[in-house]
Design an enzyme around this catalytic site. Structure first.
Site, PDB file in Angstrom:
ATOM      1  N   ILE A  74       0.454  -5.546 -17.947  1.00 43.60           N
ATOM      2  CA  ILE A  74       0.798  -7.021 -16.580  1.00 43.60           C
ATOM      3  C   ILE A  74      -0.325  -7.198 -15.980  1.00 43.60           C
ATOM      4  O   ILE A  74      -0.091  -8.602 -16.092  1.00 43.60           O
ATOM      5  CB  ILE A  74       1.330  -5.202 -14.991  1.00 43.60           C
ATOM      6  CG1 ILE A  74       2.981  -4.579 -15.396  1.00 43.60           C
ATOM      7  CG2 ILE A  74       0.987  -5.963 -13.735  1.00 43.60           C
ATOM      8  CD1 ILE A  74       2.719  -4.013 -14.341  1.00 43.60           C
TER       9      ILE A  74
ATOM     10  N   HIS B 179       5.638  -0.869  -1.121  1.00 49.02           N
ATOM     11  CA  HIS B 179       5.469  -0.939  -1.834  1.00 49.02           C
ATOM     12  C   HIS B 179       7.157  -0.893  -3.335  1.00 49.02           C
ATOM     13  O   HIS B 179       7.728   0.311  -4.083  1.00 49.02           O
ATOM     14  CB  HIS B 179       4.973   1.054  -2.910  1.00 49.02           C
ATOM     15  CG  HIS B 179       4.923   1.324  -4.167  1.00 49.02           C
ATOM     16  ND1 HIS B 179       4.314   2.302  -3.932  1.00 49.02           N
ATOM     17  CD2 HIS B 179       5.144   0.173  -5.561  1.00 49.02           C
ATOM     18  CE1 HIS B 179       3.451   2.263  -5.658  1.00 49.02           C
ATOM     19  NE2 HIS B 179       4.110   1.774  -6.038  1.00 49.02           N
TER      20      HIS B 179
ATOM     21  N   ARG C  14      -2.680   0.810  -7.658  1.00 49.73           N
ATOM     22  CA  ARG C  14      -2.512   1.819  -6.228  1.00 49.73           C
ATOM     23  C   ARG C  14      -3.474   1.691  -5.604  1.00 49.73           C
ATOM     24  O   ARG C  14      -3.970   1.012  -4.810  1.00 49.73           O
ATOM     25  CB  ARG C  14      -2.245   2.692  -7.306  1.00 49.73           C
ATOM     26  CG  ARG C  14      -1.778   3.185  -8.422  1.00 49.73           C
ATOM     27  CD  ARG C  14      -0.095   4.057  -8.036  1.00 49.73           C
ATOM     28  NE  ARG C  14       0.351   4.228  -8.851  1.00 49.73           N
ATOM     29  CZ  ARG C  14       1.366   3.522  -9.291  1.00 49.73           C
ATOM     30  NH1 ARG C  14       1.428   2.727  -8.708  1.00 49.73           N
ATOM     31  NH2 ARG C  14       2.124   4.315  -9.815  1.00 49.73           N
TER      32      ARG C  14
ATOM     33  N   ASP D 124       1.011  -4.546  -1.538  1.00 46.35           N
ATOM     34  CA  ASP D 124       2.311  -3.366  -1.985  1.00 46.35           C
ATOM     35  C   ASP D 124       2.330  -2.050  -2.507  1.00 46.35           C
ATOM     36  O   ASP D 124       3.107  -0.835  -2.361  1.00 46.35           O
ATOM     37  CB  ASP D 124       2.920  -4.112  -3.444  1.00 46.35           C
ATOM     38  CG  ASP D 124       4.197  -3.812  -3.232  1.00 46.35           C
ATOM     39  OD1 ASP D 124       4.906  -3.923  -2.865  1.00 46.35           O
ATOM     40  OD2 ASP D 124       4.665  -2.900  -4.779  1.00 46.35           O
TER      41      ASP D 124
ATOM     42  N   GLU E  71       1.531   6.757   1.409  1.00 46.70           N
ATOM     43  CA  GLU E  71       3.053   5.911   1.072  1.00 46.70           C
ATOM     44  C   GLU E  71       4.427   6.753   1.865  1.00 46.70           C
ATOM     45  O   GLU E  71       4.098   7.654   1.607  1.00 46.70           O
ATOM     46  CB  GLU E  71       4.024   5.729   0.266  1.00 46.70           C
ATOM     47  CG  GLU E  71       2.655   4.055  -0.289  1.00 46.70           C
ATOM     48  CD  GLU E  71       2.362   3.898  -1.600  1.00 46.70           C
ATOM     49  OE1 GLU E  71       1.645   2.560  -2.555  1.00 46.70           O
ATOM     50  OE2 GLU E  71       3.252   4.282  -2.094  1.00 46.70           O
TER      51      GLU E  71
END
Length: 304
Positions: free
Chosen positions: A153, A278, A230, A253, A258
């Site tokens: 990524i 997320h 993360r 994000d 979460e």
């Protein structure tokens, strides 16, 4: 084979019907911690996205395979599963394009002040004496883009950043990545010199609280910080202190908890932050690839 999906709601509107070809399928939209053991006790295969499968669950069930509906595997006790002879599989690479795209959505949203201008048009533009509304926003071209974590990524983001005219540098969180395409720097230099910083690293012993108050204080005024890696890589309380003290802009994000806690201090910085729940991984294409990968892993396990 008895197959149990523990948190299907996290996968959205994808095809579960085909899994009936593999065995007896039970689908739960969500599963609370105190419900997990009861639901997996008689299962042969358990599919989980975020529901934790630990030693207690494995010792008190007949699970033969755990399929993680994601790339990250930190919600399963992998060492104990190995001791028990339980196969654990994940799906890698399915969301690369989606996360790269969302990285740029956050960067461009902050750089181009998209939310601010949208609100201005809706509330004030009709009363303006001129056709426009000038605020300072900046081009990516000519800026330094620092990437923390140059995996698949990170490399994709780096190449796109270059196509926008940015100068890319990176920091290897493991210390083992030596990519000849881009300049490698230490984290101090990256933070001190980058106009845009994006995080694409996993959460591990190298990255936990990597960006604490001391490190965050090095970031340049008016720089942009993005985390699509993360939660836990950036210390959120320390980040809130930095946002009080200087003008930096943050797109997140992922979060330490979460869903996000209602009292998270970052929520009050509306004009300096762009927050998403997320979802960088979750394009419909990525979710379909994920389901294809899950199906193949289960099919291979059953057939072999």
């Amino acid at each position: 084979m008895k197959i149990v999906f523990l948190d299907a709601l996290t996968l959205g509107d994808v095809d579960f019907e085909r899994f009936k070809n593999l065995g007896e399928v039970t689908i739960y939209e969500t599963t609370a911690k105190n419900e997990t053991l009861k639901r997996v006790k008689m299962a042969d295969i358990v599919v989980t996205n975020k529901v934790v499968i630990d030693k207690e669950i494995m010792d008190n069930s007949n699970i033969k395979m755990i399929q993680i509906a994601a790339t990250g595997m930190n919600n399963v006790d992998l060492e104990y599963a190995k001791q028990k002879g339980i196969i654990v599989k994940n799906v890698a690479g399915y969301s690369t394009n989606a996360v790269i795209q969302h990285t740029f959505a956050l960067v461009l949203g902050l750089l181009n002040k998209v939310c601010y201008f949208d609100e201005y048009v809706r509330e004030k533009y009709s009363n303006s004496q001129i056709f426009t509304h000038i605020q300072n926003w900046f081009e990516i071209s000519g800026k330094r883009w620092g990437i923390i974590g140059l995996g698949e990524i990170g490399r994709g983001v780096a190449k796109l950043a270059e196509s926008f005219g940015a100068k890319v540098v990176y920091y290897s969180t493991s210390g083992k990545n030596n990519n000849s395409e881009f300049k490698r720097v230490d984290v101090i230099e990256l933070l001190q010199t980058s106009d845009i910083i994006s995080v694409h690293a996993p959460l591990n012993s190298y990255t936990k609280n990597l960006l604490n108050y001391e490190k965050l204080s090095l970031i340049k005024e008016n720089a942009i910080l993005i985390n699509v890696g993360r939660g836990g890589i950036i210390n959120e309380n320390d980040l809130a202190k930095i946002l009080e003290e200087k003008n930096i802009y943050v797109g997140l994000d992922v979060f330490e908890n979460e869903p996000i806690n209602k009292n998270n201090p970052l929520l009050k910085f509306k004009n300096k932050t762009l927050l998403t729940p997320h979802i960088a991984w979750s394009s419909i294409e990525a979710r379909n690839k994920l389901m294809d990968g899950i199906y193949k892993n289960l099919e291979d396990f059953i057939n072999n």
